[in-house]
Write an enzyme that holds these catalytic residues in place. Structure first.
Site, PDB file in Angstrom:
ATOM      1  CB  SER A  50     -45.791 -50.718   4.279  1.00 61.44           C
ATOM      2  OG  SER A  50     -46.277 -51.535   5.315  1.00 61.44           O
ATOM      3  NE  ARG A  51     -50.844 -46.605  -0.629  1.00 61.71           N
ATOM      4  CZ  ARG A  51     -51.801 -45.752  -0.242  1.00 61.71           C
ATOM      5  NH1 ARG A  51     -52.810 -46.164   0.520  1.00 61.71           N
ATOM      6  NH2 ARG A  51     -51.755 -44.493  -0.612  1.00 61.71           N
ATOM      7  CB  ALA A  52     -52.764 -53.746   3.474  1.00 63.15           C
ATOM      8  CB  THR A  91     -50.441 -60.498   3.719  1.00 57.48           C
ATOM      9  OG1 THR A  91     -49.776 -60.207   4.961  1.00 57.48           O
ATOM     10  CG2 THR A  91     -49.408 -60.908   2.694  1.00 57.48           C
ATOM     11  CG  ASP A 137     -41.132 -62.097   3.954  1.00 54.67           C
ATOM     12  OD1 ASP A 137     -40.434 -61.216   3.454  1.00 54.67           O
ATOM     13  OD2 ASP A 137     -42.107 -61.880   4.697  1.00 54.67           O
ATOM     14  CB  SER A 154     -36.239 -55.304   3.580  1.00 50.18           C
ATOM     15  OG  SER A 154     -37.343 -54.612   3.125  1.00 50.18           O
TER      16      SER A 154
END
Lengths: 507, 507
Positions: A191-193, A195, A254, A262
């Site tokens: 994934s991209r960032a 947080t 979350d 997920s």
């Protein structure tokens, strides 16, 4: 109705325009109407305006782009009806269990575009209130895989994943080449960032392309044995992505059941059979206590087993950032330096330990001996060779040197204000400062943490060096650091208790 | 920025327009920005469009009307920040108790306009998942009264309220004059229909005005001793109304804690000291079983006591509609006829029983004897006299006759298809048919249920007569009735069990 793309309207709200002369198909209860494309539906807000004429439906450009529709396309718009899955979603509020069939219907309804934000929230918040049981989580995982892309190799796929929360965690850039160099297949989607200052995808993008289609991955990975690509463009488990976008991000939620479903659903969709899961555990991460980590680990292992993925979890040290570099370019540099034998011990050690677990899962080493193989692969130079091979296969330049990787021209040090031991580097404050510097969008921004917890420093020593492409961002970051320092320093004597502080018992 | 009211834009979505040359203040997480008026804030979606020029903020007409702003007003727009109450709302998802202070902060933040729909949903859904305890419900009740209108009389205020769910429940139109005729003060605020065919306010509006300000109520009620007004325009407990509008209606929710706090806070705001609460209990109502009703009743009594309202609950028969008339005009007619001694026994009996409880609470009768006073007030003609006095004080014509109250010109009967006993009249199907006929907006629409459960009817007898102002609506209603009949008929022998249906034990 005929589409008219409105180039002069830009909004992230999902709205469409119809003429006052057309019937307003809104639902009085929710102010929504349903847009019907060929196969798909979408809930939108309706604006009545003379910007369009009778029979036309005005669609803002960015919404049109997302839905892939052009001026002149035919489209229907209807009042929105309560989705068929609504009573199933609400079952949870009567404290009933969701069956596999329930979850399939709910996820399918969401995929079809029938479910409003509030109904998405009702679904997600129920799981935030009370975690699903093992069966339900398994069924949710499976339901997530019913739509979107799937990638199937005809050999076992290995994977490494981190539940995140720790800055500087660039170990995927080491683990993928280590595993691939051994011949095992590890086509990792990252994934991209979200947080963190830099996600694996953000860091890898400094060196090469990360956007590949399922077909391209199926072609390239069997040759290189490893890849590091962005999972975001692959449309894996799309309903899970909608839940993240519509509810989890806006509400900073979350729920445990969704974390598990997920991650495992995306792994299932990409054919993963064996996975090591990094659980950074410590102050200012997602998993504060070992006990939290252990409980979640057991669930991952068990639900992984049920859906056919062998999972091993590694609780990793996370009281301060991993390594020294924070930010896309700086982390890429540090990962490469470490593969070359010139990096921090902590990064190397975490990478070879996690790789070692995968080797043990693959039967290439006895339990506890996998890291020996991993270390040997790094020392022999096979890992760094494999790394550049992967970069080249992903369209990057395999002759890139550390110096070629540019970092921000605006730099500033943060100094120790006194002599003393560093007792803490704050993960959360490091993230705040990194974000201020421009991470992750300004890839050249970030910081080097020069001295870490446990070290003795003298007044005036540089503890952290900041980098940014924008002078202004540097100022904001310095200000953030002065408001709340990213590290804590104390003398060896942490507290002094003398007679003055003792209350005497008079007898 | 300067407001420009956009007359050509009509939408229920809360959107504003700014120029591409102005900075877009949206929050990336939620797509929302915050509009700041003098004292108030509001979350809106931002649309970038050249419909406005730099420095202008375009506001759709109906939003401008609601916020009471005009072209040329100065307004600010800023990125939206997470509300201060956010962590307090989410406490519930960590299974913690809300303190009075928490609830005050949350409700205040909502009132200020800082809270998004998703955050409203998180708050409400937590209570749907698990009811608040007694303390929390008390504190929620009190928090709801912190904003909005309050009405304070300098004498005890009596009240009758129904938790609803039963069609044809026009008894407030009888109880208010009965109580007022005795001299007690009962300035009743009512709601319009939410799910029922006609709310008390809808029914009363057939005869007179129902929109009165707090000041007008304070002037009129002490003279007439009773009023029947719409509470909706009074801005009582406004955050409760927002919760209903934003979450409860779109999601069809009704968390118990909010039911209690919602009702009691509005009563507190209008100075009610003694209240009889009608709890219709039976098939196809909100309260299916007596046990459900009893539990909720105990909570109402106890929380009422804590906030200073004496509550007595009456579980009432609700297996079929109350009386015969359904729909605003028809119910008004039936209420008046009953006050004149010409109505159905069931309506009279329910009205005098509930009135009797209030007389007992007021100390005007011994326990169990209050209904005697109530019946006497009806029989003597004092109640009907008082009723017309109230109608007149509210701007209606006190000389209205039953024939003056017009009902729909389009009528059709629903016949019995066979001989037999009516075993059930379905509340829910009656509501569906009434809605199809045009209730509550078409005040002349509705139905007369001519034969009720327990009665024997012959094939071809008229069971229900339908009324509507629109021929088309009548057709739709007839169709709805034929798809699912609103009554069930059976012979006296409900089931026949013969030797053929008995499984013999072979020995």
């Amino acid at each position: 109705m005929k589409v008219k793309i409105l180039d002069n309207i830009d909004t992230r709200a999902e709205i469409v325009y119809i003429s006052p002369e057309d019937n307003d198909p809104r639902d009085a209860q929710t102010e929504l109407a349903q847009l019907i494309l060929d196969q798909k539906k979408k809930l939108v807000h309706v604006v009545i305006s003379d910007m369009v004429i009778k029979g036309e439906i005005g669609i803002p450009k960015n919404l049109g782009d997302r839905l892939n529709i052009q001026t002149g396309n035919a489209i229907a718009i209807k009042p929105r009806h309560r989705p068929v899955s609504y009573p199933l979603i609400m079952k949870k509020y009567d404290h009933k269990k969701w069956s596999g069939e329930d979850l399939r219907i709910i996820i399918d309804d969401m995929y079809q575009g029938n479910v409003s934000d509030l109904e998405y929230a009702a679904f997600t918040l129920a799981m935030q209130y009370e975690s699903l049981d093992m069966d339900e989580t398994e069924q949710l995982t499976r339901a997530f895989t019913l739509h979107g892309e799937t990638i199937e190799f005809n050999e076992p796929v290995y994977d490494k994943h981190s539940i995140g929360g720790i800055p500087g965690n660039k170990v995927s850039l080491l683990i993928v080449p280590i595993i691939a160099a051994s011949g095992l297949l590890i086509p990792k989607t990252s994934s991209r960032a979200i947080t963190s200052p830099s996600g694996t995808a953000d860091t890898m993008e400094v060196l090469c392309d990360i956007n590949f289609s399922a077909q391209e991955i199926l072609e390239i990975a069997p040759k290189t044995r490893g890849m590091l690509v962005w999972g975001g463009q692959l449309n894996l488990a799309p309903v899970d992505s909608e839940i993240i976008k519509r509810v989890e991000r806006p509400l900073s939620l979350d729920p445990e059941s969704v974390i598990i479903a997920s991650i495992l659903s995306k792994k299932l969709s990409t054919g993963v059979k064996h996975m090591v899961l990094d659980m950074p555990t410590g102050a200012e991460t997602k998993m504060i206590t070992r006990n939290d980590s252990k409980q979640l680990s057991h669930l991952f292992v068990e639900i992984g087993r049920k859906v056919g993925i062998e999972v091993e979890c590694a609780l990793t040290y996370a009281d301060q950032p991993v390594g020294h570099a924070i930010g896309p370019a700086l982390e890429a540099r540090e990962a490469i330096a470490t593969l070359m034998g010139k990096g921090p011990r902590s990064v190397l050690e975490k990478s070879i330990e996690l790789s070692g677990i995968l080797f043990e899962m693959a039967g290439l080493a006895q339990r506890g001996k996998g890291s020996v193989i991993a270390e040997e692969i790094v020392k022999s130079g096979k890992a760094i060779k494999k790394f550049w091979e992967i970069v080249e296969a992903q369209g990057g330049n395999p002759n890139t040197t550390l110096e070629d990787i540019q970092v921000g021209q605006y730099t500033a040090p943060i100094h120790a204000k006194e002599d003393g031991y560093i007792t803490q580097i704050s993960n959360s404050q490091i993230k705040v400062i990194a974000t201020a510097l421009g991470c992750p969008s300004d890839k050249k921004s970030g910081m080097i943490i020069k001295r870490k917890a446990g070290e003795f420093v003298k007044k005036g020593d540089t503890i952290i060096e900041l980098f940014s492409s924008r002078e202004n961002a540097l100022d904001i970051a310095l200000q953030a650091a002065s408001v709340k320092p990213p590290f804590r320093q104390e003398g060896m004597v942490l507290e002094r208790i003398g007679s003055g502080s003792i209350e005497l018992n008079r007898t």
